[in-house]
Design an enzyme around this catalytic site. Structure first.
Site, PDB file in Angstrom:
ATOM      1  N   THR A 645       5.497   0.930  -9.605  1.00 34.01           N
ATOM      2  CA  THR A 645       4.819   0.303 -10.902  1.00 34.01           C
ATOM      3  C   THR A 645       5.006   1.454 -11.993  1.00 34.01           C
ATOM      4  O   THR A 645       5.459   0.863 -12.917  1.00 34.01           O
ATOM      5  CB  THR A 645       3.283   0.030 -10.702  1.00 34.01           C
ATOM      6  OG1 THR A 645       3.241  -0.806  -9.497  1.00 34.01           O
ATOM      7  CG2 THR A 645       2.768  -0.604 -11.730  1.00 34.01           C
ATOM      8  N   ILE A 821      -0.249  -4.779  -4.472  1.00 31.38           N
ATOM      9  CA  ILE A 821       0.778  -4.034  -4.277  1.00 31.38           C
ATOM     10  C   ILE A 821       1.727  -3.738  -5.892  1.00 31.38           C
ATOM     11  O   ILE A 821       2.272  -4.663  -6.035  1.00 31.38           O
ATOM     12  CB  ILE A 821       1.753  -3.933  -3.199  1.00 31.38           C
ATOM     13  CG1 ILE A 821       0.927  -3.914  -1.910  1.00 31.38           C
ATOM     14  CG2 ILE A 821       2.752  -2.823  -3.167  1.00 31.38           C
ATOM     15  CD1 ILE A 821       1.534  -4.327  -0.745  1.00 31.38           C
ATOM     16  N   CYS A 822       1.557  -2.882  -6.440  1.00 31.37           N
ATOM     17  CA  CYS A 822       2.413  -2.549  -7.768  1.00 31.37           C
ATOM     18  C   CYS A 822       3.682  -2.066  -7.570  1.00 31.37           C
ATOM     19  O   CYS A 822       3.714  -0.656  -7.348  1.00 31.37           O
ATOM     20  CB  CYS A 822       1.367  -1.900  -8.685  1.00 31.37           C
ATOM     21  SG  CYS A 822       0.583  -2.869 -10.005  1.00 31.37           S
ATOM     22  N   LEU A 823       4.604  -2.946  -7.630  1.00 24.02           N
ATOM     23  CA  LEU A 823       6.025  -2.376  -7.439  1.00 24.02           C
ATOM     24  C   LEU A 823       6.874  -3.381  -8.276  1.00 24.02           C
ATOM     25  O   LEU A 823       6.720  -4.723  -8.143  1.00 24.02           O
ATOM     26  CB  LEU A 823       6.193  -2.678  -5.944  1.00 24.02           C
ATOM     27  CG  LEU A 823       7.527  -1.796  -5.450  1.00 24.02           C
ATOM     28  CD1 LEU A 823       7.280  -0.241  -5.541  1.00 24.02           C
ATOM     29  CD2 LEU A 823       7.747  -2.137  -3.927  1.00 24.02           C
TER      30      LEU A 823
END
Length: 978
Positions: A645, A821-823
């Site tokens: 992220t 989930i920061c991706l």
């Protein structure tokens, strides 16, 4: 001597030209200033210092991050904006506010809170008495700014106020409401070179002669179109086409303001009701006596408490502001030219501009050239010192839940056993002092406190009616900072603006007797002190006679906090749709003299976002047969880089993630990467017991009895799967792609990743990842749920992280407590780079390997949004170590959680991994205990080094972290089989 660090809003000068004055707009350490495309933010073209390579400058114009060792400066003297090396600058002043948290050095464990601010200003008049026409050129205007004969030095800010009452950010009161001005629309009057005066028809058609500003002030030299003058209201003289349309602003009258209403004395915040004042107030209201502006600089003449609270001040002047003296006549007497400064130089002479010389307009307005800020700081150990602001550094660890300061209200992580739905902390206390290096706090507990909260598992925790603190005991107890947290919703910080309830936290917003009246603003003020007795001191600065009162924290409601944008301001003047012309005439003169030089926005080709075409040469599912899934090369499919992220480029990650998985292959960038801006973070040097885990500890596939890395289960999916309730709507093409994904996962998973799916729901996955060795996540289990939705693979899979932190904060900046989930590869973070986001050629394997190798890293602190630029800096070493140590013992709790509450689909696998005594089993629980015990030994004892250079938060930790880790060790030991 080391070069000083620079931060946004610092005032600086050139080493080669001490007369120059500038304000820092962006620095590499201020991640909040790193908006991309910086040229679009400023009206003047950004200049490049000749020593900065053009390639770095072009990169800055794109990503907005100043290269290491540079800052973006707005020069008041030259009215230009420049990217310049810090080695060319001298730091003059650092803007600090009451409530700011600071350190003397980035490597200091101890921090302090600014409790009082005194500012001293260097002023220059906007209109000297000499020939007025000399000002009406860029050169004349700059000469006036730099003419030190006109300067007034060392003027206390308490003697000054803003020249415009209704300025952006000001708090105002109207009809029992308090609000914050978001934008103002003004009528501007200018004096031309021939002495005529006109109120221009449209102030939006005005331009300053040097730089573009959003708002005009008295003293500005402006130019416009002749038509704007002709349509204006003439106060002295009349329109003359032969006169240049250039003049000085002599009056600014606010005719409308846009207000973000924050709180009602009778009804609370706007969310509780629909009624309220209009969002825009016009001149009929502003010119009356119903509106009052809050003046934060006011203080009681004598302390109402008999102490020294009347010595606490706060100001918010900045370089470039226009100010006037509160008492001009008194100032003229005081600054008569005879006073000497401590260095022996003259302080300067105030030359009062008579109205007779300016056609009746008050031109006694001054521009703030620079400031000297002096502050009182209360340190965590309760000591108080007087400091010059440039000797202090902002504390980058301020947002941590485990950081506390004297006077703050804290709660324990344990909860009381209750029969209702509300959560109650087991203990509530007030911080007396903090032993920062040891990570211990001295606490006085409230024996009778009752704090009721909405469940801590909720995204927004709120204090409930009936909560109260009482009186703290006299006993001081040392407590680990990791066993307490600041009390949500009840804690306030110095500088916060609050409303006061008449009694304890109310069950209704209705005000009762004693809560103030519409004519008495005794219900609103600013927090100026946090008492060690649990009471907060509030300054009632809106009263005719200011006074300070002590209030129990549960009686305070946070209306506005200056250090956080917790409310949405009105966008800007462009959205107000205000037409100040008399007849709306849009006449455009064709006379060439009317032409106004446009504002130049400088963009190079390298600074623009590239419009690259998608690459469709990779594999696709269209037209392929059912049996082709085995013909895919997993290494080829993994050659599309995933980016975590907050991090911006693959190259920036390579300096940070030291334990990169060998399976991750970075794709070759279209352009050669820039040389590393910062040196890699050095590994701490320990003089302690070494920790050597078996090299093959996580090589599970080679062990006897090892579970399959990928399996399709016959049983039904578990009821706690995040996406079980979602329909399994998968097209035939999608099923073919899912088959391909399964084929890749069955052959290419790293040893520390296990994946399960179900015959009845092939679109659902559950993933077990074992944390990499040498990171704060080592040997801990992490569970993800995934769903391949109906739009897969055109859209990325959905993913959910099972967080077991019990509301104590996330275990990683990319793994949220709510499961997000920061991706960028998952589409949960925007990226401009084509090879960093999901496309139809991306795979589930890439997602999992990216989480293992790019999220669960050795120093996750740098995964915080924008923090990658801090890697290798002195400011970041300590906060990174502190992030590591709290993450390390939090991840130990993941081990016990997985064993106490078996994870469906992985019950047998977790048993084999952690507690099995079968031959070949890795016995990860035993290894985790041994490592943790060694960490404790490395961190205890009189001869153990304990400094930012040796304490990395993984192999050596603080005393407070040891207290918490020992409990985690005992909990793990109880699960070790006999």
């Amino acid at each position: 001597m080391a070069e000083p660090s620079f931060y946004a809003e610092d005032i600086c000068t050139l080493k080669s030209d001490p007369s120059s004055k500038g304000i820092v707009l962006r620095s590499v350490t201020d991640v909040d200033t790193h908006d991309p495309r910086p040229q679009s933010e400023y009206g003047s073209s950004i200049q490049r210092h000749h020593s900065i390579p053009l390639a770095k400058f072009r990169k800055f114009l794109k990503d907005g991050i100043p290269p290491s060792g540079t800052v973006l400066v707005s020069w008041n003297s030259e009215q230009t904006i420049e990217l310049i090396p810090t080695s060319r600058l001298v730091l003059l002043d650092r803007a600090l506010l009451v409530g700011d948290v600071v350190k003397r050095s980035p490597q200091d464990f101890k921090s302090g809170t600014v409790i009082s601010v005194e500012e001293y200003c260097t002023l220059t008049p906007v209109c000297p008495i000499e020939d007025f026409n000399d000002l009406l050129s860029a050169e004349g205007y700059k000469n006036n700014l730099l003419d030190s004969r006109n300067f007034l030095f060392n003027v206390p800010a308490i003697e000054l106020k803003h020249s415009q009452a209704y300025h952006e950010g000001a708090l105002i009161f109207y009809q029992d409401w308090v609000g914050r001005i978001g934008a103002a629309d003004d009528l501007v009057t200018i004096r031309l070179g021939n002495g005529t005066v006109v109120e221009v028809a449209d102030s939006e058609e005005l331009y300053t002669i040097l730089m573009e500003y959003d708002k005009f002030e008295v003293g500005d030299i402006v130019k416009t179109k002749k038509g704007n003058l002709r349509r204006g209201t003439w106060i002295f003289g009349s329109y003359n086409a032969s006169v240049e349309p250039v003049g000085q602003v002599v009056k600014v009258r606010t005719i409308r303001v846009a207000v973000n209403w924050l709180y009602s004395r009778l009804n609370g915040p706007p969310a509780n009701h629909d009624a309220g004042p209009p969002e825009e107030l016009n001149s009929d209201v502003l010119d009356g006596d119903e509106v009052r502006v809050y003046d934060k600089s006011r203080a009681p003449s004598e302390s109402t408490q008999g102490g020294s609270s009347n010595t606490i001040f706060d100001y918010d002047f900045q370089a470039g502001d226009r100010v006037i003296f509160k008492d001009l006549a008194g100032a003229a007497v005081k600054y008569d030219g005879s006073r000497l400064l401590p260095d022996g130089n003259l302080q300067g002479k105030l030359r009062k501009v008579p109205r007779t010389a300016t056609l009746g307009f008050d031109m006694n307005v001054y521009r703030v050239l620079s400031l000297r800020t002096e502050v009182l700081v209360q340190w965590q150990d309760l000591s108080v010192t007087h400091e010059h602001s440039i000797s202090l550094f902002p504390d980058p660890n301020i947002e941590s839940d485990e950081e506390v300061w004297p006077g703050e209200i804290v709660i324990t992580s344990e909860r009381k056993t209750t029969t209702g739905w509300a959560d109650q902390p087991a203990q509530v206390g007030v911080v007396h002092s903090v032993k920062a290096q040891e990570r211990l706090a001295q606490i006085r507990w409230f024996p009778d406190a009752v704090l009721k909260y909405t469940p801590f598992s909720h995204a927004h925790v709120a204090l409930l009616p009936g909560s109260h603190l009482g009186t703290p005991s006299d006993v001081l107890e040392d407590v680990s900072l990791y066993d307490i947290m600041t009390a949500p919703d009840i804690n306030k910080r110095r500088g916060d603006y609050v409303a006061i309830f008449p009694t304890d936290h109310p069950s209704t917003w209705e005000r009762t007797e004693g809560g103030g009246t519409s004519s008495e603003l005794d219900w609103f003020g600013a927090v100026i002190n946090l008492g060690l007795d649990g009471l907060f001191t509030v300054r009632l600065g809106a009263l005719d006679t200011v006074r300070d009162v002590q209030v129990a924290p549960e009686r305070l409601y946070l209306v506005y906090s200056p250090d956080a944008d917790i409310y949405d301001d009105v966008d800007d003047e462009d959205d107000m749709m205000i037409d100040v012309g008399e007849n709306g005439d849009t006449d455009e003169d064709t006379d060439p003299d009317d032409a106004v030089e446009p504002i130049v926005e400088y963009f190079t080709a390298d600074g623009e976002k590239l419009n690259e075409e998608d690459d469709h040469d990779a594999w696709s599912t269209e037209g392929e047969g059912e049996g082709e899934s085995e013909g895919i090369d997993p290494d080829t499919l993994m050659n599309v880089t995933a980016v975590v992220t907050p991090l911006r480029t693959p190259s920036s990650r390579q300096d940070i993630a030291n334990d990169r998985m060998s399976q991750v292959r970075e794709s070759t960038p279209s352009e050669p990467p820039e040389p590393a801006e910062l040196p890699p973070v050095p590994l701490p040097i320990f003089q302690a017991e070494s920790i050597d885990l078996p090299a093959d500890l996580l090589s599970f596939s080679s062990r006897a009895g090892a579970p399959q890395s990928f399996a399709i289960l016959e049983e039904s999916p578990p009821s706690d799967h995040r996406y079980l309730g979602e329909p399994a709507t998968i097209a035939t093409q999608g099923m073919r792609r899912i088959g391909k994904e399964h084929g890749i996962l069955s052959t290419s998973l790293p040893d520390s990743i296990f994946v399960r799916t179900w015959e009845s729901r092939l679109d659902l996955l559950r993933v077990l990842i074992i944390g990499p060795v040498g990171t704060p996540y080592e040997l801990a289990p992490f569970i993800l749920d995934m769903r391949l939705g109906p739009t897969f693979p055109k859209e990325p899979p959905e993913a959910f992280f099972h967080s077991w932190t019990d509301g104590r904060g996330p275990i990683n900046p990319n793994l949220y407590e709510d499961g997000k989930i920061c991706l960028s590869l998952l589409g949960t973070w925007h990226t401009d780079e084509k090879n960093e986001s999901w496309n139809e050629n991306s795979t589930i394997l890439q997602v999992l390997v990216s989480i293992l190798g790019l999220v669960l890293v050795k120093e996750p602190y740098y995964n915080e949004a924008g923090f990658e630029v801090r890697a290798g800096t002195e400011e970041a070493k300590l906060p990174s170590a502190l992030y590591n140590e709290r993450t390390y013992f939090k991840s130990r709790a993941f081990i016990t959680h997985a064993l106490l509450q078996p994870v469906s689909a992985f019950q047998e696998e977790i048993k084999w991994l952690y507690v099995s005594r079968e031959e070949g089993a890795p016995r990860l629980l035993d290894e985790a205990v041994k490592v943790a015990e060694t960490v404790v030994r490395n961190s205890e004892g009189e001869n153990v080094q304990n400094s930012p250079q040796t304490r990395d938060g993984i192999r050596q930790i603080s005393k407070g972290a040891v207290v918490t880790l020992k409990r985690k060790i005992e909990a793990m030991k109880e699960m070790v089989p006999a």
